[in-house]
Design a protein around this motif. Sequence first.
Motif, PDB file in Angstrom:
ATOM      1  N   PRO A 148     -14.475   2.017  -4.575  1.00 55.22           N
ATOM      2  CA  PRO A 148     -14.611   2.505  -5.956  1.00 55.22           C
ATOM      3  C   PRO A 148     -13.341   3.226  -6.402  1.00 55.22           C
ATOM      4  O   PRO A 148     -12.678   3.906  -5.607  1.00 55.22           O
ATOM      5  CB  PRO A 148     -15.802   3.464  -5.866  1.00 55.22           C
ATOM      6  CG  PRO A 148     -16.572   3.025  -4.665  1.00 55.22           C
ATOM      7  CD  PRO A 148     -15.555   2.510  -3.695  1.00 55.22           C
ATOM      8  N   THR A 149     -13.015   3.091  -7.680  1.00 57.34           N
ATOM      9  CA  THR A 149     -11.808   3.736  -8.205  1.00 57.34           C
ATOM     10  C   THR A 149     -11.922   5.252  -8.210  1.00 57.34           C
ATOM     11  O   THR A 149     -10.928   5.945  -8.405  1.00 57.34           O
ATOM     12  CB  THR A 149     -11.508   3.240  -9.624  1.00 57.34           C
ATOM     13  OG1 THR A 149     -12.652   3.460 -10.459  1.00 57.34           O
ATOM     14  CG2 THR A 149     -11.164   1.763  -9.628  1.00 57.34           C
ATOM     15  N   GLU A 150     -13.122   5.786  -7.986  1.00 54.63           N
ATOM     16  CA  GLU A 150     -13.282   7.248  -7.883  1.00 54.63           C
ATOM     17  C   GLU A 150     -12.801   7.777  -6.538  1.00 54.63           C
ATOM     18  O   GLU A 150     -12.640   8.977  -6.359  1.00 54.63           O
ATOM     19  CB  GLU A 150     -14.752   7.643  -8.082  1.00 54.63           C
ATOM     20  CG  GLU A 150     -15.294   7.382  -9.469  1.00 54.63           C
ATOM     21  CD  GLU A 150     -15.819   5.976  -9.639  1.00 54.63           C
ATOM     22  OE1 GLU A 150     -16.381   5.687 -10.712  1.00 54.63           O
ATOM     23  OE2 GLU A 150     -15.691   5.149  -8.692  1.00 54.63           O
ATOM     24  N   THR A 151     -12.594   6.883  -5.547  1.00 53.99           N
ATOM     25  CA  THR A 151     -12.094   7.295  -4.243  1.00 53.99           C
ATOM     26  C   THR A 151     -10.570   7.290  -4.249  1.00 53.99           C
ATOM     27  O   THR A 151      -9.935   6.679  -5.119  1.00 53.99           O
ATOM     28  CB  THR A 151     -12.594   6.358  -3.133  1.00 53.99           C
ATOM     29  OG1 THR A 151     -12.025   5.051  -3.332  1.00 53.99           O
ATOM     30  CG2 THR A 151     -14.114   6.266  -3.134  1.00 53.99           C
ATOM     31  N   ALA A 152      -9.957   7.929  -3.265  1.00 54.07           N
ATOM     32  CA  ALA A 152      -8.496   7.983  -3.213  1.00 54.07           C
ATOM     33  C   ALA A 152      -7.901   6.603  -2.944  1.00 54.07           C
ATOM     34  O   ALA A 152      -6.968   6.172  -3.628  1.00 54.07           O
ATOM     35  CB  ALA A 152      -8.058   8.981  -2.139  1.00 54.07           C
ATOM     36  N   ILE A 153      -8.435   5.895  -1.939  1.00 54.52           N
ATOM     37  CA  ILE A 153      -7.906   4.559  -1.643  1.00 54.52           C
ATOM     38  C   ILE A 153      -8.168   3.622  -2.811  1.00 54.52           C
ATOM     39  O   ILE A 153      -7.300   2.841  -3.206  1.00 54.52           O
ATOM     40  CB  ILE A 153      -8.525   4.000  -0.347  1.00 54.52           C
ATOM     41  CG1 ILE A 153      -8.117   4.863   0.863  1.00 54.52           C
ATOM     42  CG2 ILE A 153      -8.077   2.557  -0.123  1.00 54.52           C
ATOM     43  CD1 ILE A 153      -8.757   4.438   2.166  1.00 54.52           C
ATOM     44  N   GLY A 154      -9.363   3.691  -3.387  1.00 51.30           N
ATOM     45  CA  GLY A 154      -9.701   2.821  -4.508  1.00 51.30           C
ATOM     46  C   GLY A 154      -8.829   3.067  -5.721  1.00 51.30           C
ATOM     47  O   GLY A 154      -8.412   2.124  -6.405  1.00 51.30           O
ATOM     48  N   ALA A 155      -8.523   4.335  -6.003  1.00 58.19           N
ATOM     49  CA  ALA A 155      -7.667   4.667  -7.151  1.00 58.19           C
ATOM     50  C   ALA A 155      -6.255   4.152  -6.940  1.00 58.19           C
ATOM     51  O   ALA A 155      -5.620   3.611  -7.856  1.00 58.19           O
ATOM     52  CB  ALA A 155      -7.662   6.175  -7.367  1.00 58.19           C
ATOM     53  N   LEU A 156      -5.745   4.299  -5.722  1.00 58.98           N
ATOM     54  CA  LEU A 156      -4.402   3.822  -5.404  1.00 58.98           C
ATOM     55  C   LEU A 156      -4.340   2.302  -5.507  1.00 58.98           C
ATOM     56  O   LEU A 156      -3.405   1.739  -6.088  1.00 58.98           O
ATOM     57  CB  LEU A 156      -4.022   4.285  -3.996  1.00 58.98           C
ATOM     58  CG  LEU A 156      -2.581   4.093  -3.547  1.00 58.98           C
ATOM     59  CD1 LEU A 156      -1.626   4.893  -4.408  1.00 58.98           C
ATOM     60  CD2 LEU A 156      -2.447   4.516  -2.076  1.00 58.98           C
ATOM     61  N   LEU A 157      -5.352   1.638  -4.957  1.00 58.76           N
ATOM     62  CA  LEU A 157      -5.408   0.182  -5.018  1.00 58.76           C
ATOM     63  C   LEU A 157      -5.483  -0.300  -6.465  1.00 58.76           C
ATOM     64  O   LEU A 157      -4.815  -1.278  -6.844  1.00 58.76           O
ATOM     65  CB  LEU A 157      -6.627  -0.313  -4.229  1.00 58.76           C
ATOM     66  CG  LEU A 157      -6.823  -1.820  -4.163  1.00 58.76           C
ATOM     67  CD1 LEU A 157      -5.700  -2.485  -3.391  1.00 58.76           C
ATOM     68  CD2 LEU A 157      -8.176  -2.147  -3.529  1.00 58.76           C
ATOM     69  N   ASN A 158      -6.274   0.366  -7.270  1.00 57.27           N
ATOM     70  CA  ASN A 158      -6.408  -0.025  -8.673  1.00 57.27           C
ATOM     71  C   ASN A 158      -5.085   0.130  -9.419  1.00 57.27           C
ATOM     72  O   ASN A 158      -4.724  -0.713 -10.246  1.00 57.27           O
ATOM     73  CB  ASN A 158      -7.487   0.816  -9.348  1.00 57.27           C
ATOM     74  CG  ASN A 158      -7.685   0.433 -10.797  1.00 57.27           C
ATOM     75  OD1 ASN A 158      -8.045  -0.701 -11.108  1.00 57.27           O
ATOM     76  ND2 ASN A 158      -7.449   1.383 -11.698  1.00 57.27           N
ATOM     77  N   HIS A 159      -4.352   1.200  -9.136  1.00 54.65           N
ATOM     78  CA  HIS A 159      -3.043   1.391  -9.769  1.00 54.65           C
ATOM     79  C   HIS A 159      -2.108   0.231  -9.446  1.00 54.65           C
ATOM     80  O   HIS A 159      -1.410  -0.291 -10.326  1.00 54.65           O
ATOM     81  CB  HIS A 159      -2.422   2.705  -9.297  1.00 54.65           C
ATOM     82  CG  HIS A 159      -0.977   2.860  -9.692  1.00 54.65           C
ATOM     83  ND1 HIS A 159      -0.582   3.156 -10.971  1.00 54.65           N
ATOM     84  CD2 HIS A 159       0.166   2.729  -8.962  1.00 54.65           C
ATOM     85  CE1 HIS A 159       0.735   3.212 -11.031  1.00 54.65           C
ATOM     86  NE2 HIS A 159       1.218   2.959  -9.830  1.00 54.65           N
ATOM     87  N   ILE A 160      -2.119  -0.191  -8.184  1.00 57.60           N
ATOM     88  CA  ILE A 160      -1.213  -1.238  -7.736  1.00 57.60           C
ATOM     89  C   ILE A 160      -1.587  -2.593  -8.320  1.00 57.60           C
ATOM     90  O   ILE A 160      -0.722  -3.373  -8.713  1.00 57.60           O
ATOM     91  CB  ILE A 160      -1.223  -1.314  -6.185  1.00 57.60           C
ATOM     92  CG1 ILE A 160      -0.559  -0.068  -5.589  1.00 57.60           C
ATOM     93  CG2 ILE A 160      -0.523  -2.574  -5.689  1.00 57.60           C
ATOM     94  CD1 ILE A 160      -0.795   0.067  -4.107  1.00 57.60           C
ATOM     95  N   THR A 161      -2.888  -2.871  -8.389  1.00 65.82           N
ATOM     96  CA  THR A 161      -3.316  -4.233  -8.702  1.00 65.82           C
ATOM     97  C   THR A 161      -3.798  -4.429 -10.135  1.00 65.82           C
ATOM     98  O   THR A 161      -4.332  -5.490 -10.449  1.00 65.82           O
ATOM     99  CB  THR A 161      -4.433  -4.672  -7.740  1.00 65.82           C
ATOM    100  OG1 THR A 161      -5.565  -3.803  -7.897  1.00 65.82           O
ATOM    101  CG2 THR A 161      -3.955  -4.626  -6.299  1.00 65.82           C
TER     102      THR A 161
END
Length: 443
Positions: A375-388
Amino acid sequence: MPFDIHIIGGGLAGSEAAWQLAEAGLKVRLSEMRGGGDTTPAHETDRFAEMVCSNSFRSDDAENNAVGLLHQEMRALGSLIMRSADQHRVPAGSALAVDRDAFALEVTRAIAGHTNITVIRERVDALPGYPTIIATGPLTGSKLAEAIAAETGQGALAFFDAIAPIIHRDSVDMDICWMAARWDKGGKDYINCPLDKEQYGAFVQALRDGEKTEFKDWEKDTPYFEGCMPIEVMAERGVETLRFGPMKGVGLDNPRTGRWPYAVVQLRQDNALGTLWNMVGFQTKLKHGEQVRIFRTIPGLENAEFARLGGIHRNSFINSPRLLDEQLRLNSKPNIRFAGQITGCEGYVESAAVGLIAARFATAELRGETLPPLPTETAIGALLNHITGGADEESFQPMNVNFGLMPPLPERFRKADRKKAYTDRARERFAAWQAGQRAVEPV
């Protein structure tokens, strides 16, 4: 094919990806050019996960800091990088800093000793036609970079990254400096070198006047990354810039005066023995002779001996929002995933986190499954969403993890409670995502 997947690059992202895949039972070929006759302008060894810029993974506070939250999520997912960092941490207040040599040796032993990983010391110049993760980092070899550019038709974006000097502890004058962490948070973990107003003004002027590294013509339009700005570039932005940045004296009581210094230079422990100390925030493009001359004007560092002087190198990254799908696959060649700093994330732990999730996506795909993104609310999810896809393709720039990458909170919070609200929500979403993955894992 004697392996299931090929990883190119043995930095933090490549090492983490190799570990995750191998632990999942997949056979990994890991190619690393260092040790095979090639090197980079920044690396000094052929060890995996060598830290070249700093020895810090930044804040380990998972309650109020996005990078601390990222640490926590990676630990929960069995991160080799975080495990090794925890084993070789050195005092740094609330930050997670490591003995960089012991850390890299730990990662190297783990990778080389894993029965599912075959390490090949070789340079890869072309894009393979089988499952591959490219984690070559910001110093990707020129031929591979050309192959990526030819495949994507986009070329590579680039920025400059700078390295801070390291000082021998026994050359610091502790009759002038003192040990303390800001606001006494975490113990007496930093060496603090105080400057009064006159000393600070002279120091800023010396930085402005000092002789800098000259760039080649093709480098002159390359921007700096804001999170790793050379100290002299910051000085050129205004006389007070450093005093409200890396030389901020707020929260540091000088025991000799009982007051905060006008400005301060902090040194952070760089190895377990405590013999080497890093100049915090002092990345620089000053020529080496100028570094010695100018930095020895800092009170307490008049006789400083440098184990390593600062430097600067050109980093490259791809336009990930345009070129990659939501699982880090290259749109035009989906057998290839990208991971680490080449994707446009910035920072050691961010790089490793992207390597981790790229490996998990690849593992699911090779098993004929689909791994939902975090989920974009998580740290990894937010980082991944920024990149992709979360960033603008036209203005995409490297980014550290931060709360601004996450969706806004659904309700208003007092400023003092806002960060905790972000981390509470992130942990809840992460726990639900992780529980869902366990529910579908094969028995």
